[in-house]
Each structure stands twice: as structure tokens, then as C-alpha cells.
Design a protein around this motif. Structure first.
Motif, PDB file in Angstrom:
ATOM      1  N   UNK A 192      50.544  21.207 -11.302  1.00 34.46           N
ATOM      2  CA  UNK A 192      51.289  21.130 -10.046  1.00 34.46           C
ATOM      3  C   UNK A 192      50.526  22.156  -9.262  1.00 34.46           C
ATOM      4  N   UNK A 193      49.834  23.088  -9.562  1.00 37.87           N
ATOM      5  CA  UNK A 193      49.248  24.104  -8.713  1.00 37.87           C
ATOM      6  C   UNK A 193      48.165  23.426  -7.626  1.00 37.87           C
ATOM      7  N   UNK A 194      47.359  22.315  -8.429  1.00 41.82           N
ATOM      8  CA  UNK A 194      46.639  21.325  -7.526  1.00 41.82           C
ATOM      9  C   UNK A 194      47.235  20.397  -6.412  1.00 41.82           C
ATOM     10  N   UNK A 195      48.667  20.177  -6.659  1.00 49.69           N
ATOM     11  CA  UNK A 195      49.487  19.457  -5.673  1.00 49.69           C
ATOM     12  C   UNK A 195      49.779  20.396  -4.861  1.00 49.69           C
ATOM     13  N   UNK A 196      50.125  21.605  -5.041  1.00 47.02           N
ATOM     14  CA  UNK A 196      50.590  22.824  -4.046  1.00 47.02           C
ATOM     15  C   UNK A 196      49.497  22.781  -3.158  1.00 47.02           C
ATOM     16  N   UNK A 240      56.242  19.662   0.282  1.00 47.15           N
ATOM     17  CA  UNK A 240      55.782  19.509   1.434  1.00 47.15           C
ATOM     18  C   UNK A 240      56.521  20.668   2.428  1.00 47.15           C
ATOM     19  N   UNK A 241      57.714  20.797   2.328  1.00 52.64           N
ATOM     20  CA  UNK A 241      58.683  21.702   3.040  1.00 52.64           C
ATOM     21  C   UNK A 241      57.975  23.130   3.054  1.00 52.64           C
ATOM     22  N   UNK A 242      57.586  23.471   1.675  1.00 53.54           N
ATOM     23  CA  UNK A 242      56.961  24.718   1.554  1.00 53.54           C
ATOM     24  C   UNK A 242      55.717  25.006   2.320  1.00 53.54           C
ATOM     25  N   UNK A 254      49.182  21.623   0.918  1.00 52.89           N
ATOM     26  CA  UNK A 254      49.123  22.590   1.773  1.00 52.89           C
ATOM     27  C   UNK A 254      48.030  22.175   2.854  1.00 52.89           C
ATOM     28  N   UNK A 255      46.730  21.792   2.291  1.00 49.80           N
ATOM     29  CA  UNK A 255      45.521  21.409   3.073  1.00 49.80           C
ATOM     30  C   UNK A 255      45.950  20.085   3.824  1.00 49.80           C
ATOM     31  N   UNK A 256      46.629  19.332   3.224  1.00 57.32           N
ATOM     32  CA  UNK A 256      46.977  18.014   3.815  1.00 57.32           C
ATOM     33  C   UNK A 256      47.790  18.143   5.075  1.00 57.32           C
TER      34      UNK A 256
END
Length: 117
Positions: free
Chosen positions: A85-89, A14-16, A93-95
Motif C-alpha cells: 500500500x505504501x508503494x501505491x501511496x 487519490x484524494x489524499x 502521489x507522483x502520478x
């Protein structure tokens, strides 16, 4: 299949995502707090994020002395729809962008037109 991820790692993502938002936009965020919760509110379905407050476009001369708006990113619903993890990233980002857009008065229909859904 849901991915497992520590809360600390999710917070980093989230920070990223926030770091990727242009500084000019972040500087315009006004009276907003960004939170991470484990689950979306009961009865709300599987929300990935939620904006609660008064969008900048709705604030008038009488906007003063109110608690900060809240952008909440929900960890477990996000993890449940992601396989890697890539899906989560990508989803985080979209959210994050989606909820910040609500702060600027951009509704879901316009976000859909812009491809942010």
C-alpha cells in the motif's frame, strides 16, 4: 506482485494526493476534472495517468466554451506495479503531480529533469 485494493481505498489515496498539492497551485487549476478509471485506454500501454486537454500555456484569447480538461488516474495499472500500500501511496502521489504539471504546460522531459518520473 500486484497489490489488491478496493476502488474506494484507491479513490481515498487519490484524494489524499490532491490534498498534498499546495493550495496555491490547486487554485490555479482551471477547467479541469480529475477522474479515476480502472484501465488505461486500449493501445496506450500501462499508463498510470493521462492528461487530456489544453495546457494553460497553450490557451489563448480564443479559449472559451470548451469541455473541461481531464486528468485520469488509472487504478489497475498502478496496482499491478506496486507490492505494498505504501508503494501505491507513493505512485499515486507522483502520478497526480505529474498530470497536474502537464496542465501547467510542463512536459515529460522537464518532469524528468525535476525528478518526477
Amino acid at each position: 506482485m500486484a497489490i489488491e485494493m478496493t476502488r474506494e481505498r484507491f479513490e481515498e489515496l487519490v484524494s489524499d494526493a490532491l490534498d498534498e498539492v499546495p493550495g496555491e497551485l490547486m487554485a490555479l487549476l482551471n477547467n479541469v476534472v480529475i477522474l479515476i478509471e480502472e484501465e488505461s485506454p486500449p493501445g496506450e500501454g500501462e499508463l498510470l495517468g493521462l492528461y487530456e486537454g489544453h495546457a494553460l500555456t497553450d490557451r489563448g484569447w480564443d479559449y472559451a466554451g470548451v469541455l473541461p480538461d481531464r486528468i485520469t488516474i488509472f487504478r489497475n495499472p498502478t496496482l499491478r506495479i506496486c507490492d505494498t500500500e505504501e508503494d501505491v501511496i507513493d505512485e499515486v502521489s507522483v502520478t497526480v503531480v505529474h498530470e497536474i504539471a502537464h496542465h501547467f504546460g510542463i512536459d515529460d522531459a522537464r518532469l524528468h529533469q525535476l525528478g518526477w518520473d
